[in-house]
Write an enzyme that holds these catalytic residues in place. Structure first.
Site, PDB file in Angstrom:
ATOM      1  N   LYS A  53       1.597  -4.006  -8.528  1.00  0.00           N
ATOM      2  CA  LYS A  53       2.630  -4.710  -8.239  1.00  0.00           C
ATOM      3  C   LYS A  53       3.828  -3.426  -9.459  1.00  0.00           C
ATOM      4  CE  LYS A  53       2.650  -5.990  -4.169  1.00  0.00           C
ATOM      5  NZ  LYS A  53       1.193  -5.387  -3.460  1.00  0.00           N
ATOM      6  N   SER A  77       1.926  -1.435   0.585  1.00  0.00           N
ATOM      7  CA  SER A  77       2.639  -1.800  -0.404  1.00  0.00           C
ATOM      8  C   SER A  77       3.414  -0.559  -0.851  1.00  0.00           C
ATOM      9  CB  SER A  77       2.650  -3.578  -1.280  1.00  0.00           C
ATOM     10  OG  SER A  77       1.546  -3.023  -2.159  1.00  0.00           O
TER      11      SER A  77
END
Length: 209
Positions: A167, A129
């Site tokens: 993230k 990701s």
């Protein structure tokens, strides 16, 4: 200088509390206090090795301070004067400090100038990701802190899953949004339905070949 004074000075220089050393080493805090106050003799080798992990120094250094012959270290655990051992977080136990012994799966030597001024840990990266910035299968060195600035890559605990995710942080007036660098993934919005907290910010990626 006496062994008890040496280890106390190391702890204070690293700004560790007795409780932190106890959590990182698996040694009872009361025992450590007695050791520093000279109420305990120099520990046996197995306890010295645990204490080295707790103080984040090499086995070689702790055995030298104790006046003992250094056992032959393994290639992953040996660190020289310019390296420190940083814990690898394998799992995250609910309610426990991130670097509690229960969470640690290994230690990796890192250049000491990379990990100055703070408490650090390592996370294994699973998934893509954050590619191309952070590769699947690599490791990242994280400085423990409860907040991050917009645009920084942070390790965030998703409290409903007890898992950490990497993230990029994006803050709005009402939410904290966890942004993937890979456009194939959707952002994660932290709110009452999806609670989370920042564990720290990524300082360095280490490729594993």
């Amino acid at each position: 200088m006496a062994f008890r004074t040496e280890i106390k000075n190391i702890r204070l220089e690293k700004k560790f509390t007795l409780r932190q050393v106890a959590l990182q080493s698996g040694i009872d805090a009361g025992y450590l206090s007695q050791l520093e106050n000279g109420k305990r003799n120099i520990p046996k080798p197995a306890t010295l090795e645990k204490l080295a992990k707790g103080l984040r120094i090499s086995k070689e250094e702790i055995f030298k301070l104790a006046g003992l012959e250094t056992p032959k270290p393994s290639n992953i655990e040996y660190i020289g004067s310019n390296f420190v051992n940083i814990p690898v977080i394998g799992e995250i136990a609910c309610g426990e400090p991130i670097i509690a012994e229960e969470n640690i799966s290994d230690y990796v030597p890192i250049p000491s100038d990379v990990v100055e001024n703070g408490t650090f840990f390592i996370l294994n990266c699973i998934g893509d990701s954050m590619e191309p910035t952070i590769s699947n299968g690599s490791q990242v060195v994280v400085r423990e802190q409860p907040d991050a600035e917009n645009g920084q890559i942070a390790a965030v605990l998703l409290e409903d899953e007890n898992t950490a995710t990497l993230k990029r942080i994006k803050k709005t007036k009402t939410n904290v949004i966890l942004m993937p660098d890979n456009p194939s993934y959707d952002p994660i919005v932290l709110n009452e339905d999806r609670p989370g907290r920042i564990l720290g910010i990524v300082k360095m990626e280490m490729k594993r070949f």
